[in-house]
Design an enzyme around this catalytic site. Structure first.
Site, PDB file in Angstrom:
ATOM      1  N   LYS A  78       0.862  -1.185   0.000  1.00 21.31           N
ATOM      2  CA  LYS A  78       0.000   0.000   0.000  1.00 21.31           C
ATOM      3  C   LYS A  78       0.895   1.230   0.000  1.00 21.31           C
ATOM      4  O   LYS A  78       1.906   1.263   0.721  1.00 21.31           O
ATOM      5  CB  LYS A  78      -0.896  -0.032   1.243  1.00 21.31           C
ATOM      6  CG  LYS A  78      -1.885   1.139   1.323  1.00 21.31           C
ATOM      7  CD  LYS A  78      -2.813   0.996   2.520  1.00 21.31           C
ATOM      8  CE  LYS A  78      -3.854   2.087   2.586  1.00 21.31           C
ATOM      9  NZ  LYS A  78      -4.778   1.929   3.737  1.00 21.31           N
ATOM     10  N   SER A 153      -9.710   2.012   2.768  1.00 22.36           N
ATOM     11  CA  SER A 153      -8.827   2.785   1.939  1.00 22.36           C
ATOM     12  C   SER A 153      -7.791   1.932   1.193  1.00 22.36           C
ATOM     13  O   SER A 153      -7.190   2.415   0.228  1.00 22.36           O
ATOM     14  CB  SER A 153      -8.087   3.815   2.794  1.00 22.36           C
ATOM     15  OG  SER A 153      -7.266   3.171   3.762  1.00 22.36           O
ATOM     16  N   SER A 177     -10.046  -0.433   6.930  1.00 24.00           N
ATOM     17  CA  SER A 177      -9.476  -0.355   5.575  1.00 24.00           C
ATOM     18  C   SER A 177      -8.808  -1.606   5.054  1.00 24.00           C
ATOM     19  O   SER A 177      -8.389  -1.631   3.896  1.00 24.00           O
ATOM     20  CB  SER A 177      -8.483   0.792   5.502  1.00 24.00           C
ATOM     21  OG  SER A 177      -9.183   1.988   5.371  1.00 24.00           O
TER      22      SER A 177
HETATM   23  N1  GLN Z   1     -13.362   4.246   6.096  1.00 19.57           N
HETATM   24  C1  GLN Z   1     -12.727   4.701   7.283  1.00 19.57           C
HETATM   25  C2  GLN Z   1     -12.313   6.154   7.148  1.00 19.57           C
HETATM   26  O1  GLN Z   1     -12.649   6.732   6.181  1.00 19.57           O
HETATM   27  C3  GLN Z   1     -11.555   3.836   7.628  1.00 19.57           C
HETATM   28  C4  GLN Z   1     -10.310   4.189   6.913  1.00 19.57           C
HETATM   29  C5  GLN Z   1      -9.135   3.346   7.331  1.00 19.57           C
HETATM   30  O2  GLN Z   1      -9.272   2.337   7.992  1.00 19.57           O
HETATM   31  N2  GLN Z   1      -7.962   3.821   6.960  1.00 19.57           N
HETATM   32  O3  GLN Z   1     -11.678   6.716   7.982  1.00 19.57           O
END
Ligand code: GLN
Length: 496
Positions: A78, A153, A177
């Protein structure tokens, strides 16, 4: 021999060790494949020379007789982990062209274990999002239906595994995410206990929640990578847990204590929080999740109803704490110490304003504003402190539930993947979709998602399993038993 991209981590490592292929050949094959499928938006950066140099080094280790589970296996990271060999953007224009002088601990450890890096994977800007649409470099596309989001994400990470552009990848999970994109793309992903993997070199979003993890096709492959990645790093990350590294494969294929080979999960109590099975879950998600639970029952597990009564509060609590921490973490991108600097400005303040306005996307700016607001004098007690108090209660709810069960199961997300653009103008709709992953994140617990079938439109559905702190090996054991009995995790989207 089957095509190299059809092989998982264990198979590839075996083929390399047996001399049926080489790391160099596998790396070339996967790089060519990844470059052939750029329309999926999975990768943000390649460095073929660096990847091939790593592969040759791995081949030399194989030739010297070394046999380790990741030796020579190509993976990808990532783009939130800093890397010496590749640029790091965190999905943001702010870091465009940034090259780190060091590798993140997770990246370095996987490299030492012999894994080869194919490149960097698309993600929501600074990991803020659940659809990968917040990336400054364009969306990633769900290989099961390219008009749909892959989740986020860690969207590019999930796409790479699902479309067979890498056998395994790293991801990060702050509020879901890893688990949610794994669910949307029909792959396996695990977020370990907070602190289990070092955050050194992981671009910070919300420091009390951020955790590195891994995504692959099978739980067994996830276990192999996690074993190489996890473990203490207290000199570089003070929140890293000071506990010895462990072998996450050690329970795979082993029956539960007192169980039998036919019913390997006998004695295991799986808690089903009633809040995870209510009106908010789409019927096409609920059906495969229930079928998966019935499968676990067949394997000997017993299902018990539990309650996580503050599940709904996880959304407002997370969307106060995460932006608060983000606003603080992102203050370093001022165009001086780090990040983009505007070409023209009047004075210092104007330079800050223009640089940050130009380079941060709308969701990141929204969170910086929310975070700054909830931390400001006069609002701190009403919002931030209150959220911290409720966070504690949410964690206590889990401990209460774990008096009645060994692990908790439910859907990873309330729906299957939505269409690209469908929620783009509605931040709250995006936030609500995180309801089943946020509670575990706020409590710092390990969680994983395994493919459990398909919903409407033939889109994948994930079963989420959560355990108490440091119960990763047990979670992987159950996920592996499930995958021995089912073949959801072996299915792949067509057209690749
Ligand atoms: N969807 C969540 C957010 O927007 C989680 C994001 C994540 O785990 N990095 O913060």
């Amino acid at each position: 021999m089957k095509a190299l991209h059809e092989m998982g981590v264990a198979e590839l490592a075996q083929a390399i060790a047996d001399g049926k292929t080489s790391s160099t050949e596998a790396t070339q094959h996967l790089l060519a494949r990844a470059k052939q499928h750029t329309q999926l938006g999975a990768y943000l950066a390649f460095n073929e020379d660096a990847s091939l140099a790593q592969a040759r080094a791995a081949d030399a280790r194989v030739a010297a007789g070394e046999r380790t589970p990741l030796l020579g296996v190509p993976i990808a990271h990532k783009d939130i982990f800093v890397t010496r060999d590749f640029p790091t953007t965190a999905g943001s224009k702010m870091l465009e062209g940034y090259r780190s002088p060091f590798d993140a601990t997770v990246v370095a450890r996987l490299g030492q274990a012999g894994a080869v890096s194919l490149g960097k994977l698309n993600c929501d800007e600074f990991a803020m999002g659940g659809s990968n649409e917040n990336s400054a470099y364009g969306p990633a596309r769900n290989p099961w239906d390219r008009a749909r989001v892959p989740g986020g994400s860690s969207g590019g990470s999930a796409v790479a595994v699902a479309a067979r552009l890498a056998p395994a990848v790293t991801g990060t999970d702050t509020g879901g995410s890893i688990r949610q994109p794994a669910s949307f793309c029909g792959i396996t992903g695990i977020k370990p206990t907070y602190g289990r993997c070092s955050r050194h070199g992981m671009v910070a979003f919300a420091s009390s929640l951020d955790q590195a993890g891994v995504m692959a096709r099978s739980a067994a492959d996830c276990a192999t990578l996690l074993t190489a990645m996890a473990g203490p790093d207290i000199d570089r990350d003070s929140t890293s847990l000071d506990l010895p590294a462990e072998d996450y494969s050690r329970l795979l294929g082993k029956p539960n204590e007192g169980a039998t080979v036919a019913q390997p999960l006998k004695g295991l109590r799986i808690g089903l929080p009633k809040e995870f099975f209510g009106d908010g879950v789409a019927a096409d998600v609920l059906a495969p999740v229930r079928a998966a639970l019935a499968e676990l029952e067949k394997l000997g597990a017993s299902l018990v109803e539990v309650s996580l009564p503050r599940t709904e509060l996880a959304i407002p609590v997370y969307y106060i704490i995460a932006p608060a921490e983000a606003s603080s973490n992102l203050s370093r991108y001022d165009g001086v110490k780090f990040g983009h600097r505007a070409a023209r400005y009047d004075d210092l303040i104007d330079m800050y304003k223009k640089s940050r306005s130009e380079a941060f996307g709308p969701e990141v700016q929204r969170r910086i504003m929310i975070g700054t607001y909830v931390l400001s004098h006069g609002y701190y007690d009403a919002y931030y402190l209150k959220a911290q108090q409720i966070r504690r209660l949410i964690a206590q709810d889990f401990q209460q539930a774990f008096t009645q069960c060994d692990l908790i199961a439910g859907p990873a997300a309330p729906t299957v993947a939505w269409a690209i653009g469908e929620k783009a103008d509605d931040p709250v709709a995006n936030y609500l979709a995180d309801i089943f992953t946020l509670p575990g994140s706020l409590a710092g617990l390990p969680g994983l998602s395994v493919p459990a079938g398909f919903g409407l439109g033939g889109l994948p559905v994930g079963l989420q399993l959560m355990g108490n702190h440091l119960k990763e090996a047990g979670l992987l054991q159950v996920a592996h038993a499930f995958q021995q009995a089912t073949d959801w995790h072996t299915q792949s989207p067509t057209g690749f």
